[in-house]
Design a protein around this motif. Structure first.
Motif, PDB file in Angstrom:
ATOM      1  N   LYS A 247      50.611  55.142  52.078  1.00 39.66           N
ATOM      2  CA  LYS A 247      51.426  54.016  52.472  1.00 39.66           C
ATOM      3  C   LYS A 247      52.803  54.080  52.479  1.00 39.66           C
ATOM      4  CE  LYS A 247      48.793  49.950  50.281  1.00 39.66           C
ATOM      5  NZ  LYS A 247      48.791  48.965  49.296  1.00 39.66           N
ATOM      6  N   ALA A 248      53.560  53.428  53.329  1.00 39.34           N
ATOM      7  CA  ALA A 248      55.055  53.392  53.530  1.00 39.34           C
ATOM      8  C   ALA A 248      55.156  51.725  53.569  1.00 39.34           C
ATOM      9  CB  ALA A 248      55.631  54.099  54.662  1.00 39.34           C
ATOM     10  N   ILE A 249      55.951  51.503  52.079  1.00 41.39           N
ATOM     11  CA  ILE A 249      55.768  49.805  51.802  1.00 41.39           C
ATOM     12  C   ILE A 249      57.277  49.446  51.371  1.00 41.39           C
ATOM     13  CG2 ILE A 249      53.387  49.588  51.684  1.00 41.39           C
ATOM     14  CD1 ILE A 249      53.806  49.370  48.868  1.00 41.39           C
TER      15      ILE A 249
ATOM     16  N   GLY B 115      58.042  51.438  63.375  1.00 37.76           N
ATOM     17  CA  GLY B 115      57.268  50.299  62.780  1.00 37.76           C
ATOM     18  C   GLY B 115      58.528  49.391  61.925  1.00 37.76           C
ATOM     19  N   ALA B 116      58.455  48.211  62.035  1.00 38.20           N
ATOM     20  CA  ALA B 116      59.361  47.256  61.182  1.00 38.20           C
ATOM     21  C   ALA B 116      58.796  45.783  60.856  1.00 38.20           C
ATOM     22  CB  ALA B 116      60.513  46.986  62.016  1.00 38.20           C
ATOM     23  N   VAL B 117      59.251  45.582  59.693  1.00 41.93           N
ATOM     24  CA  VAL B 117      59.039  44.193  59.269  1.00 41.93           C
ATOM     25  C   VAL B 117      60.448  43.397  59.004  1.00 41.93           C
ATOM     26  CG1 VAL B 117      57.922  42.622  57.855  1.00 41.93           C
ATOM     27  CG2 VAL B 117      56.946  44.827  58.057  1.00 41.93           C
ATOM     28  N   THR B 118      60.528  42.257  59.804  1.00 42.28           N
ATOM     29  CA  THR B 118      61.769  41.492  59.709  1.00 42.28           C
ATOM     30  C   THR B 118      61.310  40.120  59.118  1.00 42.28           C
ATOM     31  OG1 THR B 118      61.730  40.985  61.920  1.00 42.28           O
ATOM     32  CG2 THR B 118      63.005  42.945  61.268  1.00 42.28           C
TER      33      THR B 118
ATOM     34  N   TYR C  62      59.770  51.441  58.745  1.00 43.07           N
ATOM     35  CA  TYR C  62      58.534  52.419  58.230  1.00 43.07           C
ATOM     36  C   TYR C  62      57.713  53.292  59.296  1.00 43.07           C
ATOM     37  CZ  TYR C  62      55.303  48.792  59.670  1.00 43.07           C
ATOM     38  OH  TYR C  62      54.695  48.018  60.485  1.00 43.07           O
ATOM     39  N   GLY C  63      57.089  54.336  59.067  1.00 42.29           N
ATOM     40  CA  GLY C  63      56.179  54.719  59.627  1.00 42.29           C
ATOM     41  C   GLY C  63      56.288  56.400  59.894  1.00 42.29           C
ATOM     42  N   GLY C  64      55.673  56.876  60.780  1.00 44.60           N
ATOM     43  CA  GLY C  64      55.817  58.504  60.985  1.00 44.60           C
ATOM     44  C   GLY C  64      54.461  59.011  61.722  1.00 44.60           C
ATOM     45  N   PRO C  65      54.459  60.072  62.091  1.00 43.31           N
ATOM     46  CA  PRO C  65      53.571  60.781  62.713  1.00 43.31           C
ATOM     47  C   PRO C  65      52.292  61.456  62.015  1.00 43.31           C
ATOM     48  CG  PRO C  65      55.299  62.567  62.396  1.00 43.31           C
ATOM     49  CD  PRO C  65      55.710  61.035  61.728  1.00 43.31           C
ATOM     50  N   GLY C  66      52.401  61.409  60.637  1.00 40.60           N
ATOM     51  CA  GLY C  66      51.442  62.278  59.908  1.00 40.60           C
ATOM     52  C   GLY C  66      51.812  63.663  60.163  1.00 40.60           C
TER      53      GLY C  66
END
Length: 341
Positions: free
Chosen positions: A95-97, A285-288, A331-335
């Motif tokens: 997770k990235a939270i 990725g984003a949450v606003t 957040y996010g990423g390529p793994g």
């Protein structure tokens, strides 16, 4: 083949009926702040009043599950943060939270950017969501909604609207959308599990959805609202024990499931857009507009939040709260990458 939707008459609360429906998404550009598009399945028709949409489950999708009982359910994870300084490492989940604790939460809301991340194998998935949680880290109750790329549930790698619940950390209960009794669909305009008609490319036109989960204090139902327009349906209070009262935490962000999380070679399944947050925040990725509903009578911004990531070399999280009018979470990423072999 695009999944189809049956239409039957809605009967009573808790009855799963089906139909064709329409939903909307927003994309923001400088020239046109809001552009509305439909879900792919809408090309086949619309949904009459008195019916609700349920995605038809095909045999090939069931065959991808370990068993019929496992179909539509997450693998058990132990991830709930216990305080603002710690969290418990998950098995096969990353997770990235951003999360908040410390109140009795009756709702959580956020605008989530929508992408189509790469998912490496059929038994892996990538999701971005708003989650409400109550309970111990290994036996928690959870409701959440957002978007997912999940081949084992949907049979393809399209980005789809989803809802999920469990009352025991996904050990024996819970499921996506309407794949088991639980969530009660009420809308005839929004289809859970339906694919979005989008082509999100980092740095290009970006789409977003608004997810709001809130409790009706008169009926104790937990309602799911989409794009600030209509309620999709609700989780009935009979499903829950602790969540009958309130949630203990609210989360925003992304999750990847793979048996190769925390191993080498790591999975190449992406989270969010597949880009790490920053310096180009528009590409990840984003949450606003993150909001909570606690004892205060209306929605408000959370006062205390903290980021958490299981594997910051694989999927990272950044909170921008200083010098901005409304805090934002990236957040996010390529793994798998040189730092996450």
């Amino acid at each position: 083949m695009t999944p189809t939707y049956n239409a039957t008459k809605e009967t009573s609360e808790g009855t799963r009926s089906t139909s064709k429906t329409r939903t909307k998404m927003k994309r923001r550009t400088e020239e046109s702040p809001i552009t509305e598009i439909s879900q792919i399945w809408q090309k086949s028709g619309t949904c009459p009043e008195g019916t609700v949409p349920v995605r038809r489950i095909r045999k090939r999708e069931l065959l991808k599950a370990h068993s019929i009982e496992d179909y539509g359910r997450k693998k058990a994870s132990f991830s709930q943060p216990q305080n603002l300084d710690s969290s418990v490492q998950q098995k096969n989940h990353s997770k990235a939270i951003l999360f908040t604790l410390g109140h009795r939460y009756l709702g959580g809301k956020g605008d989530i950017r929508v992408f189509n991340p790469y998912v490496e194998t059929d038994d892996e998935y990538s999701t971005s969501q708003v989650s409400l949680i109550n309970g111990a880290y290994n036996d928690y109750e959870l409701i959440e909604a957002g978007w997912a790329v999940n081949p084992s549930v949907y049979g393809d790698r399209q980005t789809r609207l989803f809802a999920y619940w469990t009352v025991d950390g996904s050990i024996k209960t819970g499921c996506f959308d309407l794949t088991c009794p639980g969530f009660v669909q009420t809308s005839n305009e929004i289809a859970l599990g339906a694919a979005f008609h989008l082509k999100s490319v980092p740095g290009d036109l970006t789409y977003q959805i608004t997810i709001y989960i809130y409790k009706d204090t008169y009926t104790n139902k937990w309602w799911l609202q989409y794009n600030e327009e209509k309620n999709i349906g609700y989780w009935p209070p009979e499903l829950f024990s602790a969540m009958k009262s309130n949630a203990e935490s609210v989360e925003w962000g992304g999750e990847v499931y793979s048996t190769r999380v925390g191993t080498s070679p790591h999975t190449g399944t992406q989270m969010g857009s597949g880009q790490f947050p920053g310096p180009l925040f528009y590409a990840c990725g984003a949450v606003t507009r993150m909001r909570i509903h606690d004892n205060y009578p209306s929605l408000k911004s959370p006062a205390y939040v903290q980021t958490f990531t299981d594997e910051y070399f694989c999927y990272d999280a950044r909170y921008v709260g200083d010098y901005v009018e409304d805090p934002e979470f990236y957040y996010g990423g390529p793994g798998r990458n040189p730092m996450c072999p």
